[in-house]
Design a protein around this motif. Structure first.
Motif, short mmCIF file in Angstrom:
data_model
loop_
_atom_site.label_atom_id
_atom_site.label_comp_id
_atom_site.label_asym_id
_atom_site.label_seq_id
_atom_site.Cartn_x
_atom_site.Cartn_y
_atom_site.Cartn_z
N LEU A 396 13.22 -18.13 -8.31
CA LEU A 396 11.95 -18.83 -8.13
C LEU A 396 11.10 -18.21 -7.02
CD1 LEU A 396 13.21 -22.52 -8.46
CD2 LEU A 396 11.86 -21.22 -10.13
N VAL A 397 11.73 -17.84 -5.92
CA VAL A 397 10.96 -17.29 -4.80
C VAL A 397 10.47 -15.88 -5.11
CG1 VAL A 397 11.09 -16.59 -2.38
CG2 VAL A 397 12.05 -18.78 -3.09
N VAL A 398 11.29 -15.06 -5.78
CA VAL A 398 10.82 -13.74 -6.18
C VAL A 398 9.62 -13.87 -7.12
CG1 VAL A 398 11.40 -11.67 -7.51
CG2 VAL A 398 13.01 -12.55 -5.81
N ALA A 399 9.73 -14.77 -8.10
CA ALA A 399 8.60 -15.00 -9.01
C ALA A 399 7.37 -15.48 -8.24
CB ALA A 399 9.00 -16.02 -10.07
N TYR A 400 7.59 -16.30 -7.24
CA TYR A 400 6.47 -16.83 -6.45
C TYR A 400 5.75 -15.73 -5.67
CZ TYR A 400 4.10 -19.09 -2.54
OH TYR A 400 3.17 -19.46 -1.60
N VAL A 401 6.51 -14.88 -4.97
CA VAL A 401 5.84 -13.87 -4.13
C VAL A 401 5.13 -12.82 -4.97
CG1 VAL A 401 7.39 -14.22 -2.17
CG2 VAL A 401 7.91 -12.43 -3.83
N PHE A 402 5.60 -12.60 -6.19
CA PHE A 402 4.91 -11.65 -7.07
C PHE A 402 3.68 -12.27 -7.74
CE2 PHE A 402 8.58 -8.99 -6.56
CZ PHE A 402 8.14 -7.70 -6.87
N ALA A 433 9.50 -2.25 -2.86
CA ALA A 433 8.20 -1.65 -3.13
C ALA A 433 7.07 -2.64 -2.87
CB ALA A 433 8.16 -1.16 -4.58
N HIS A 434 7.29 -3.90 -3.21
CA HIS A 434 6.28 -4.94 -3.00
C HIS A 434 5.96 -5.10 -1.53
CE1 HIS A 434 4.73 -9.19 -3.10
NE2 HIS A 434 4.24 -8.79 -4.25
N LEU A 435 6.99 -5.18 -0.68
CA LEU A 435 6.76 -5.36 0.75
C LEU A 435 6.17 -4.10 1.38
CD1 LEU A 435 6.91 -6.92 3.34
CD2 LEU A 435 9.35 -6.42 3.50
N THR A 436 6.58 -2.93 0.91
CA THR A 436 6.02 -1.68 1.45
C THR A 436 4.53 -1.61 1.17
OG1 THR A 436 8.14 -0.55 1.10
CG2 THR A 436 6.19 0.83 1.41
N VAL A 466 -3.93 -1.27 -3.21
CA VAL A 466 -2.77 -2.16 -3.22
C VAL A 466 -2.85 -3.22 -4.32
CG1 VAL A 466 -1.49 -3.88 -1.87
CG2 VAL A 466 -2.15 -1.70 -0.83
N PRO A 467 -3.99 -3.89 -4.55
CA PRO A 467 -4.04 -4.86 -5.66
C PRO A 467 -3.69 -4.25 -7.01
CG PRO A 467 -5.90 -5.21 -4.19
CD PRO A 467 -5.24 -3.95 -3.73
N TRP A 468 -4.23 -3.06 -7.31
CA TRP A 468 -3.90 -2.40 -8.57
C TRP A 468 -2.41 -2.03 -8.61
CZ3 TRP A 468 -6.33 -2.26 -13.00
CH2 TRP A 468 -7.71 -2.44 -13.04
N ALA A 472 0.48 -3.44 -11.30
CA ALA A 472 1.40 -2.58 -12.05
C ALA A 472 2.85 -2.92 -11.73
CB ALA A 472 1.11 -1.11 -11.74
N LEU A 473 3.14 -3.19 -10.47
CA LEU A 473 4.50 -3.52 -10.06
C LEU A 473 4.97 -4.82 -10.68
CD1 LEU A 473 6.71 -2.34 -8.13
CD2 LEU A 473 5.87 -3.96 -6.43
N THR A 474 4.10 -5.82 -10.72
CA THR A 474 4.44 -7.11 -11.31
C THR A 474 4.69 -6.97 -12.80
OG1 THR A 474 3.11 -8.23 -9.63
CG2 THR A 474 3.69 -9.50 -11.58
N ALA A 475 3.84 -6.22 -13.48
CA ALA A 475 4.04 -5.97 -14.90
C ALA A 475 5.36 -5.22 -15.13
CB ALA A 475 2.87 -5.18 -15.47
N GLY A 476 5.65 -4.27 -14.26
CA GLY A 476 6.90 -3.53 -14.37
C GLY A 476 8.12 -4.41 -14.19
N LEU A 477 8.05 -5.33 -13.22
CA LEU A 477 9.16 -6.25 -13.00
C LEU A 477 9.39 -7.12 -14.24
CD1 LEU A 477 11.27 -7.68 -11.21
CD2 LEU A 477 9.41 -9.12 -10.34
N ALA A 478 8.32 -7.66 -14.81
CA ALA A 478 8.45 -8.51 -15.99
C ALA A 478 9.03 -7.71 -17.16
CB ALA A 478 7.09 -9.09 -16.36
N TRP A 479 8.52 -6.51 -17.38
CA TRP A 479 8.99 -5.66 -18.48
C TRP A 479 10.47 -5.33 -18.30
CZ3 TRP A 479 10.80 -0.55 -18.60
CH2 TRP A 479 10.90 0.03 -19.88
#
Length: 493
Positions: A396-402, A433-436, A466-468, A472-479
């Protein structure tokens, strides 16, 4: 050769590089504070003999921002290398990492905070309490002539507190000790903050001590994590205290579940509930963690009622002391969209297509909930049954921060702490990668003292690159999560 085989074949370059990169990042973070007031380090009023201490070297803005960027890059690379080749680091590495991380956190407590000016707001809120002023309706601008309130930087001078009553109580204690010395007030808060970080690290180490691989990974993800030392400890963010309470709650709960029904078990569950309540009374959004124990206890209604009742009781007592108006600022802040979030891009698209007559915050909030639910479901499908409290909370928290529209680098700390309690997966790498990226977006997270020729760090890196990248990172995590879950379900037993 598989990655497993490569890991067992030898330490490899990644494993050898990880400690060097991590140590280099931590030393750079320490150096930034040691150099004293700069574009990264707000100045602290008060007698020079009082801690925290620095060389007062007055370094150039370009130098300290470059040092911070290098600290973030080295820290991110070191963490990725360490997580990728964890086993190759050796069995004795966990103890060394825990010890090194604790020593670094203790050292940073004696240096002026860096990276943002949030700690100056904390000092002002504590000062208000000691002066009999309500910090939930007043800002620093309402204390003209006060030395502590005068230290608060733009654009936060008019902002009341958005923090819970336990956080406010700690800030008030620091103000009571520090008086009108900003320096000493900050130092007391830094001691509490470092103690909370170290306590969480030691709890994670104790929880994972029977599994060498998990123990080493927990040390990398939390105690010796250079990015968290940079954001949570050097940055002196109140999130650290909330995270420590939540980690303690889950550790106590895990041990309570292993005990048969009885007085000892009920005592542990009550303690877990109290810790959950204290965490929520530091920062409201960490209450998401409580859904983990709730899921685990869903078939044990008496235990669930005990934990929930104690948690709600502790949190309610705190907020009754603060007043229900303490929720007003949280509600308002919850509708904001941070510049580094990919939802800021969505807001711009909506304004370009539909019109600029609205900020579309309501629509974006709905969209964020949908994205969070989809991410959580994809990640939950990966969890082997039965899913315990820590796994559910981590998902839940990982999903929240992304997915959340308002995200700052230090918000990722809670996700790292929870992920450190569960089995390794590619989520570790996505989260790093998200935090970096977020850390690079906020170099630094303050307005005062920033050179005009580095404005591109805000307008280009923070608001575009960073937003772009996070989109991409969020889409990659879901995929990845969806495909990994599908492969796991079709794999023969």
């Amino acid at each position: 050769m598989t990655s497993q085989a490569r890991t067992e074949a030898g330490p490899g370059l990644g494993a050898r590089a990880a400690p060097v990169l991590i140590a280099g990042s931590v030393l750079l973070t320490i150096t930034i504070g040691l150099l004293g007031p700069s574009a990264m380090v707000p100045g602290l009023e008060g007698p020079g003999w009082q801690p925290p201490y620095s060389l007062d070297a007055r370094p150039s803005s370009h130098l300290v921002i470059a040092l911070a960027a290098l600290a973030v890059v080295l820290g991110g690379l070191g963490l990725l290398c360490g997580l990728w080749r964890t086993r190759a680091l050796g069995e004795g590495a966990a103890r060394a990492l825990v010890l090194g991380g604790c020593l670094a956190a203790a050292a940073l407590a004696f240096l002026p905070p860096s990276g943002s000016a949030d700690h100056l707001n904390y000092a002002a809120y504590g000062r208000m309490v000691t002066l009999g002023i309500d910090p939930y309706v007043s800002g620093a601008a309402d204390l003209p002539g006060d030395r502590v309130a005068a230290a608060v930087e733009a654009p936060w001078r008019e902002e009341p507190s958005v923090y819970g009553p336990v956080a406010t109580a700690v800030q008030a204690l620091a103000s009571w000790v520090g008086g009108d010395s900003v320096r000493l007030t900050i130092f007391v808060m830094a001691l509490v903050n470092a103690a909370a970080f170290i306590a969480a690290g030691l709890l994670l180490d104790r929880l994972t001590r029977d599994d060498p691989a998990l123990r080493l990974r927990a040390a990398l993800l939390w105690t010796a994590n250079p990015l968290l030392l940079y954001q949570l400890v050097a940055g002196l963010h109140v999130d650290t205290l909330a995270i420590a309470f939540m980690v303690a709650a889950l550790v106590v709960s895990a041990r309570g579940q292993a005990i048969p029904e009885g007085a000892v078990s009920r005592g542990r569950l009550a303690a877990s509930g109290a810790l959950l309540g204290l965490g929520v009374a530091v920062k409201l959004n960490v209450g998401l963690v409580a859904l983990g124990p709730a899921w685990e206890l869903r078939r044990r209604p008496r235990r669930l009622a005990l934990v929930a009742g104690v948690a709600l009781g502790v949190a309610a007592l705190g907020y009754l002391w603060a007043g229900t108006h303490a929720f007003d600022q949280v509600s308002r802040a919850g509708k904001a969209i941070s510049h580094a979030s990919f939802w800021k891009l969505v807001q711009g698209w909506l304004q370009a297509v539909v019109g600029e007559g609205s900020a579309y915050r309501g629509e974006i909030q709905v969209g964020a909930v949908v994205v969070m639910a989809l991410l959580a479901w994809a990640l939950f499908r990966l969890q082997p049954p039965p899913a315990d409290a820590a796994r559910v909370a981590a998902v839940l928290v990982v999903a929240y921060v992304f997915a959340t529209p308002y995200i700052l680098p230090w918000y990722d700390g809670l996700a790292f702490a929870l992920v450190a309690m569960v089995a390794a997966s590619r989520v570790d790498l996505f989260l790093t990668a998200h935090l970096t990226l977020l850390s690079l977006a906020y170099l630094p997270a303050r307005v005062d003292g920033q050179p005009a020729d580095l404005e591109w760090l805000r307008t280009v890196v923070r608001q575009q690159v960073v937003p772009w990248s996070l989109l991409a990172l969020t889409a990659g995590l879901a995929w990845w999560a969806w495909r990994a879950a599908a492969r796991a379900r079709t794999r023969p037993e």
